[in-house]
Design an enzyme around this catalytic site. Sequence first.
Site, PDB file in Angstrom:
ATOM      1  CG  ASP A   6      -7.269   3.358  -1.045  1.00 26.44           C
ATOM      2  OD1 ASP A   6      -7.797   2.239  -0.963  1.00 26.44           O
ATOM      3  OD2 ASP A   6      -7.300   4.161  -0.096  1.00 26.44           O
ATOM      4  CE  LYS A  54      -4.424   0.997   0.111  1.00 29.28           C
ATOM      5  NZ  LYS A  54      -5.575   0.276  -0.445  1.00 29.28           N
TER       6      LYS A  54
HETATM    7  P1  NDP Z   1     -13.023   7.577  -2.806  1.00 25.65           P
HETATM    8  O1  NDP Z   1     -12.077   8.663  -2.457  1.00 25.65           O
HETATM    9  O2  NDP Z   1     -13.396   7.359  -4.230  1.00 25.65           O
HETATM   10  O3  NDP Z   1     -14.373   7.725  -1.972  1.00 25.65           O
HETATM   11  C1  NDP Z   1     -14.475   7.863  -0.589  1.00 25.65           C
HETATM   12  C2  NDP Z   1     -15.682   8.733  -0.334  1.00 25.65           C
HETATM   13  O4  NDP Z   1     -16.044   8.708   1.031  1.00 25.65           O
HETATM   14  C3  NDP Z   1     -15.404  10.199  -0.693  1.00 25.65           C
HETATM   15  O5  NDP Z   1     -16.504  10.671  -1.412  1.00 25.65           O
HETATM   16  C4  NDP Z   1     -15.260  10.855   0.688  1.00 25.65           C
HETATM   17  O6  NDP Z   1     -15.643  12.205   0.675  1.00 25.65           O
HETATM   18  C5  NDP Z   1     -16.225  10.041   1.509  1.00 25.65           C
HETATM   19  N1  NDP Z   1     -15.946  10.067   2.934  1.00 25.65           N
HETATM   20  C6  NDP Z   1     -14.777  10.187   3.584  1.00 25.65           C
HETATM   21  N2  NDP Z   1     -14.934  10.101   4.905  1.00 25.65           N
HETATM   22  C7  NDP Z   1     -16.265   9.905   5.097  1.00 25.65           C
HETATM   23  C8  NDP Z   1     -17.081   9.710   6.241  1.00 25.65           C
HETATM   24  N3  NDP Z   1     -16.558   9.709   7.460  1.00 25.65           N
HETATM   25  N4  NDP Z   1     -18.406   9.507   6.066  1.00 25.65           N
HETATM   26  C9  NDP Z   1     -18.954   9.494   4.844  1.00 25.65           C
HETATM   27  N5  NDP Z   1     -18.239   9.681   3.711  1.00 25.65           N
HETATM   28  C10 NDP Z   1     -16.918   9.887   3.843  1.00 25.65           C
HETATM   29  O7  NDP Z   1     -12.404   6.246  -2.196  1.00 25.65           O
HETATM   30  P2  NDP Z   1     -12.776   4.749  -2.576  1.00 25.65           P
HETATM   31  O8  NDP Z   1     -14.232   4.619  -2.832  1.00 25.65           O
HETATM   32  O9  NDP Z   1     -11.797   4.256  -3.574  1.00 25.65           O
HETATM   33  O10 NDP Z   1     -12.401   4.005  -1.220  1.00 25.65           O
HETATM   34  C11 NDP Z   1     -13.288   3.967  -0.107  1.00 25.65           C
HETATM   35  C12 NDP Z   1     -12.836   2.881   0.859  1.00 25.65           C
HETATM   36  O11 NDP Z   1     -12.817   1.608   0.178  1.00 25.65           O
HETATM   37  C13 NDP Z   1     -11.438   3.047   1.442  1.00 25.65           C
HETATM   38  O12 NDP Z   1     -11.411   2.496   2.745  1.00 25.65           O
HETATM   39  C14 NDP Z   1     -10.579   2.184   0.527  1.00 25.65           C
HETATM   40  O13 NDP Z   1      -9.371   1.779   1.132  1.00 25.65           O
HETATM   41  C15 NDP Z   1     -11.512   1.008   0.306  1.00 25.65           C
HETATM   42  N6  NDP Z   1     -11.246   0.206  -0.880  1.00 25.65           N
HETATM   43  C16 NDP Z   1     -11.186   0.794  -2.116  1.00 25.65           C
HETATM   44  C17 NDP Z   1     -10.952   0.026  -3.225  1.00 25.65           C
HETATM   45  C18 NDP Z   1     -10.985   0.586  -4.596  1.00 25.65           C
HETATM   46  O14 NDP Z   1     -10.949  -0.214  -5.559  1.00 25.65           O
HETATM   47  N7  NDP Z   1     -11.085   1.877  -4.789  1.00 25.65           N
HETATM   48  C19 NDP Z   1     -10.665  -1.425  -3.107  1.00 25.65           C
HETATM   49  C20 NDP Z   1     -10.866  -1.962  -1.769  1.00 25.65           C
HETATM   50  C21 NDP Z   1     -11.100  -1.145  -0.710  1.00 25.65           C
HETATM   51  P3  NDP Z   1     -14.500  13.335   0.496  1.00 25.65           P
HETATM   52  O15 NDP Z   1     -13.857  13.073  -0.828  1.00 25.65           O
HETATM   53  O16 NDP Z   1     -15.312  14.577   0.550  1.00 25.65           O
HETATM   54  O17 NDP Z   1     -13.561  13.163   1.661  1.00 25.65           O
END
Ligand code: NDP
Length: 448
Positions: A168, A128
């Site tokens: 991520d 990571k």
């Molecule tokens: P993104 O940045 O695309 O999306 C995350 C979203 O969550 C953003 O819109 C962010 O808003 C919002 N957010 C952050 N904190 C909070 C909170 N406390 N409550 C509600 N919404 C919140 O990231 P991903 O979707 O890629 O990743 C999300 C999670 O999934 C992470 O834990 C990542 O490690 C995990 N993951 C991702 C993978 C992938 O393929 N992308 C694979 C496996 C796991 P803002 O941008 O305004 O902060």
Amino acid sequence: MFNSVYLNELFEKTRERNSSQPEYLQAVEEFFESMDFIVCNDPKIEKNAIMERAIEPERTIKFRVTWVDDKNVVNVNRGYRIQFNSAIGPYKGGLRFHPSVNESILKFLGFEQTFKNALTGLPMGGGKGGSDFDPRGKSDNEIMRFCQNFMQELYRHLGPDTDVPAGDIGVGFREIGFLYGMYRKIKNENTGVLTGKGLSYGGSLVRKEATGYGVCYFVAEMLRVYRNDNFEGKKVIISGCGKVGMHAALKAQELGASVIAMSDINGYVHDENGLDLNIIKMLTEKAPEFSQKYLEYRPSAIYEDSPVRMWGVPCDIALPCATQNELPLDGAKKLVENGCFLVAEGANMPTTLDATKYLQHADILFAPGKAANAGGVAVSGLEMSQNAQHYPWTYAEVDQKLEFIMADIFKKVYTEARKYTDHRNLVVGANIAGFMRVYQAMLEQGIL
Ligand code: NDP
């Protein structure tokens, strides 16, 4: 704390040596709890210092990233790559750009990634990386300059058979494009060394949807096996509306569920009759914060300015898909009180340790992120295969493989849970199933 003296002593030592790394310690503690029985019954683990090696990254790379913003100001950020474990294949895991990024968060993510990747059955080790750079509010040119400078250091540690990063939080198609462009230029080779690439230069169909879709395929298996049921008519709430949350929502809806609440960093929206995902998709394509703006299109929806309060919305299924420790004990209690019967982690470690235990004791079906969100890295593995053979697969081919892999992960995790504990304890099942593959590989390759 654990029955095994070896694990107790090792955890104490780990805590002393990493006292400023709470997320990493949380991930190790949860893992050791699952391993207790195995360790007590297999002396080879202690004799070969398998646990000491499994929790220590093989390599930690930390570097300076210097870049110039649009106002000609020179900025300095920290870049990292944690190459955690390569026993079963090249390091594989995402890059996160977010101001909260530090060594503790990346170590917990790399550690979990190792076992998640093992569960996919594909030859990928765990890693990571990322930076404390905040992409929010930056221009495309600033993002490009940052990514190019980040890669000017990172490239020397990567390679198609060495380390293959992906996206991520804060790293999507745009960032992967800039990172890959610089890697290709410096190395003068087109070996697809990042995954999540654009389709025009070696990306895989279904990669952008894969994690969210995979979560739903995993949940569908849980519903089928534990309840002889499916998504039809279920009320689903989802936190985070990024790459994972948005695609989980779309797939849940396609499978017959109604997505009634979703959150972003500022708050959440709730509509008992189901949210209009087309509106949310359109809004999030412009900016991540969509929740309050949604009311301009659907004034009858309810908005609250606290994302964590969403866990109080009555639902059948909850999918935390935003970030680590976003579902605390209070939220878990609310879910149970209001009739939720299944929680599946789309994000990495979104549920605190006490909340996880509470949900399990309340007999809620619980899917740990290691298993439930492995669809993203699985399709990244498929992207590597397509790049290596210089031949892309169709959407249907990749989607079918993803569905098969998620069902297979469920089967492995369920089987181990049944063998070692309660058949509903998928936390233990996932940790053991992932560990066994890595353990076997480490044992056969000798003391390294
Ligand atoms: P993104 O940045 O695309 O999306 C995350 C979203 O969550 C953003 O819109 C962010 O808003 C919002 N957010 C952050 N904190 C909070 C909170 N406390 N409550 C509600 N919404 C919140 O990231 P991903 O979707 O890629 O990743 C999300 C999670 O999934 C992470 O834990 C990542 O490690 C995990 N993951 C991702 C993978 C992938 O393929 N992308 C694979 C496996 C796991 P803002 O941008 O305004 O902060």
